[in-house]
Design an enzyme around this catalytic site. Structure first.
Site, short mmCIF file in Angstrom:
data_model
loop_
_atom_site.label_atom_id
_atom_site.label_comp_id
_atom_site.label_asym_id
_atom_site.label_seq_id
_atom_site.Cartn_x
_atom_site.Cartn_y
_atom_site.Cartn_z
CE LYS A 53 -51.71 0.34 -36.51
NZ LYS A 53 -50.72 -0.11 -35.64
CD GLN A 97 -47.33 -0.67 -35.61
OE1 GLN A 97 -48.05 0.13 -35.44
NE2 GLN A 97 -47.32 -2.10 -35.73
CG ASP A 120 -52.12 0.62 -29.66
OD1 ASP A 120 -52.85 -0.12 -30.41
OD2 ASP A 120 -50.71 0.71 -29.82
N1 GUN Z 1 -47.56 -4.09 -33.35
C1 GUN Z 1 -48.56 -5.37 -34.00
N2 GUN Z 1 -49.76 -4.86 -33.74
C2 GUN Z 1 -49.81 -3.54 -32.95
C3 GUN Z 1 -50.89 -3.10 -32.57
O1 GUN Z 1 -52.15 -3.35 -32.47
N3 GUN Z 1 -50.63 -1.85 -32.11
C4 GUN Z 1 -49.29 -1.29 -31.77
N4 GUN Z 1 -49.00 -0.38 -31.19
N5 GUN Z 1 -48.12 -2.01 -32.32
C5 GUN Z 1 -48.37 -3.40 -33.01
#
Ligand code: GUN
Length: 291
Positions: A53, A97, A120
């Site tokens: 990311k 996350q 998100d």
């Molecule tokens: N863990 C797995 N996929 C995601 C996501 O799209 N966003 C976040 N914050 N955590 C994740």
């Protein structure tokens, strides 16, 4: 004949180019879109996702800040971090996350992220707005799937979409986004009886159940579009999706590969949401100045 491949890597790159142009336009107005990523603990998969990311943000000229917290972080100190980020002018998106260590209440954490920075799209406010079709941030993976379908020229209106999996992150919102585009949606999950009887009727299958190569030729109607959201390891430790690609290839009209299908789209839509947040903030600031 083989199924047509929906190439998420290429489509993602195309969209990232457009997002990069918007980043430049913002920068010319003195704003650098900023994403804060909070990583708690040492989950190796999470570390990889977070690194990707950050790399992707920087590649298109955005600012990204990683906040690494130890595994034994308390809920209150995490909430403090989020409250601080909520007030920061240079941060337009906040991502915590998931999953989080067990001493931390995920719902409380997500609800603390300011809805204006919830890139998100996980907070109750974002989810409610999405359900109502109001302006918000759409959750990145389902949003990315909608973009894949659009770019592949697949009109979902009137089609029967069968979602396999009902997670908050993928399955549930996926159904809503398809419904908003006039698909007929069926939700199925691990407790569904006679799953094949549902998937076999699908014009579009969204496989998001988290089981390696779970969807096979018996599940798929000839000519169906198969979207694979899974990221798993097979018996040889090779990356694979929720769909048995080799078994379904040639039956489906279109299919997304793993890797290179939905995966690259999730990060792409995160970048898009963060830039959108910076654009919205700039517009608001301009409106206030003109008052
Ligand atoms: N863990 C797995 N996929 C995601 C996501 O799209 N966003 C976040 N914050 N955590 C994740």
């Amino acid at each position: 004949m083989s199924s047509a491949i929906i190439n998420g890597k290429e489509i993602g790159q195309e969209i990232r180019k457009e997002v990069a142009v918007r980043v430049d336009a913002l920068k010319q107005q003195g704003v650098t879109p900023g994403l804060a990523v909070i990583l708690v603990g040492d989950n190796p998969a999470s570390k990889t996702y977070v690194a990707n990311k950050q790399k992707s943000c920087e590649a298109i000229g955005m600012f990204s800040e990683l906040i690494k917290l130890p595994e034994d972080t308390t809920q209150e100190s995490l909430l403090e971090q989020i409250r601080d980020l909520n007030t920061r002018e240079d941060i337009h998106g906040i991502l915590v996350q998931l999953p989080l260590p067990k001493q931390i209440d995920e719902d409380a954490v997500i609800a603390t992220i300011s809805p204006e920075k919830d890139v998100d799209g996980f907070s109750p406010i974002s989810v409610g707005k999405m359900m109502l079709g109001q302006e918000t941030y759409l959750p990145c993976t389902p949003f990315g799937v909608m973009k894949l379908l659009e770019h592949a020229g697949i009109d979902v209106a009137g089609k029967h979409a069968v979602i396999v999996g009902r997670s908050h992150i993928v399955g549930k919102p996926m159904g809503q986004l398809l419904l908003q585009k006039d698909a007929t949606v069926t939700y199925t999950h691990s407790k569904t009886k006679d799953l094949v009887s549902f998937t076999k009727q699908a014009d579009i299958i969204i496989a998001a159940i988290g089981k390696a190569k779970f969807i096979t030729e018996e599940h798929v109607k000839p000519g169906a579009v198969v979207i694979d959201v899974g990221i798993n390891r097979d018996e040889n430790n090779k990356l694979c999706g929720d769909v048995d690609f080799a078994a379904v290839d040639g039956i489906a009209s279109h299919i997304t590969p793993v890797p290179g299908g939905v995966g690259p789209m999730t990060i792409t839509m995160l970048l898009e949401n963060t830039v959108l947040s910076a654009e919205r903030k700039l517009e608001q600031d301009k409106a206030v100045k003109n008052l």
